[in-house]
Design an enzyme around this catalytic site. Sequence first.
Site, PDB file in Angstrom:
ATOM      1  CG  ASP A 156      -7.907   3.617  -4.746  1.00  0.00           C
ATOM      2  OD1 ASP A 156      -9.117   3.588  -5.100  1.00  0.00           O
ATOM      3  OD2 ASP A 156      -7.042   2.929  -5.314  1.00  0.00           O
ATOM      4  CE1 TYR A 206      -6.981   3.097  -0.217  1.00  0.00           C
ATOM      5  CE2 TYR A 206      -4.595   3.266   0.042  1.00  0.00           C
ATOM      6  CZ  TYR A 206      -5.708   2.629  -0.492  1.00  0.00           C
ATOM      7  OH  TYR A 206      -5.543   1.523  -1.279  1.00  0.00           O
ATOM      8  CD  GLU A 265      -2.990  -0.693  -0.123  1.00  0.00           C
ATOM      9  OE1 GLU A 265      -3.143   0.483  -0.493  1.00  0.00           O
ATOM     10  OE2 GLU A 265      -3.541  -1.650  -0.703  1.00  0.00           O
TER      11      GLU A 265
END
Length: 293
Positions: free
Chosen positions: A138, A120, A37
């Site tokens: 996202d 996020y 990520e």
Amino acid sequence: MLPTRFAALVLDWYGENARDLPWRTADATPWGVLVSEIMLQQTPVSRVLPAWEEWMKRWPTPAAMAADEPGEAVRMWGRLGYPRRALRLHECAVAITSRHSGELPTDLDALLALPGVGAYTARAVASFAFGQRHAVVDTNVRRVLSRVVTGVADSPPGSAARDLALAEPLVPTDDAVAARYAVAVMELGALICTARSPRCADCPVVADCAWLRAGKPAYDGPVKRPQGYAGTDRQVRGRLLAVLRDADGPVPQAALDIVWHEPVQRARALDGLVTDGLVDPLPDGRYALPGAR
């Protein structure tokens, strides 16, 4: 459109079209998910894949990463761009090792407390690594939901609260299904509902898309312009860091001077790297990656 219908259509599509990515496999670790990520922020999958695999070979656990120098993280980061992400990952590994006995916390608030982990990323790790129910938004998800639900080509930048309010009602109630849905709708945006050339004919929710019904109107809201690269301080910083990454140890000023002809910009870029903690100035006038001597 019923939320259950939207989720079912997206999940069915994902079952047939999901990319085979190593951080999505059943044996992927939470650490591997977190690394992916962080790497995927502003960087395409094609560039992240080899870097992620090398990173996980060298540092398969947070403890392994924490035991190494932060400069080695910067070195391994290579040319992924935005190298401060490498330092944040190292800081994160140290925090996980010291605060959580080397295991990523499962609680969302504890994930948010880790260095360099924003809203996020915390939601993505909680969902993808631990199978929890969260609205994970996202750029790709934002675009899909803006088009399908509101009929707008994209959502204005800087609208996280509005994005979550739009996404939350569509998330399935079951934790495991919600976690799979979170990655499925993200994949839909990455492969089908793309920014410039959406493949509407291949979209599983085309019949419910408000944007398509409206005639696919162009986005007319505020736009965040992409930054240039050639001739910028970013380019100079990249060249300076490349010298240090490729060196076996500290380098003299002269080795840095030759990579950029303009001395004022070069000095400014080097000062920025030092300020960001990416380069250490040594007492003898040489420079090194952080932690290296």
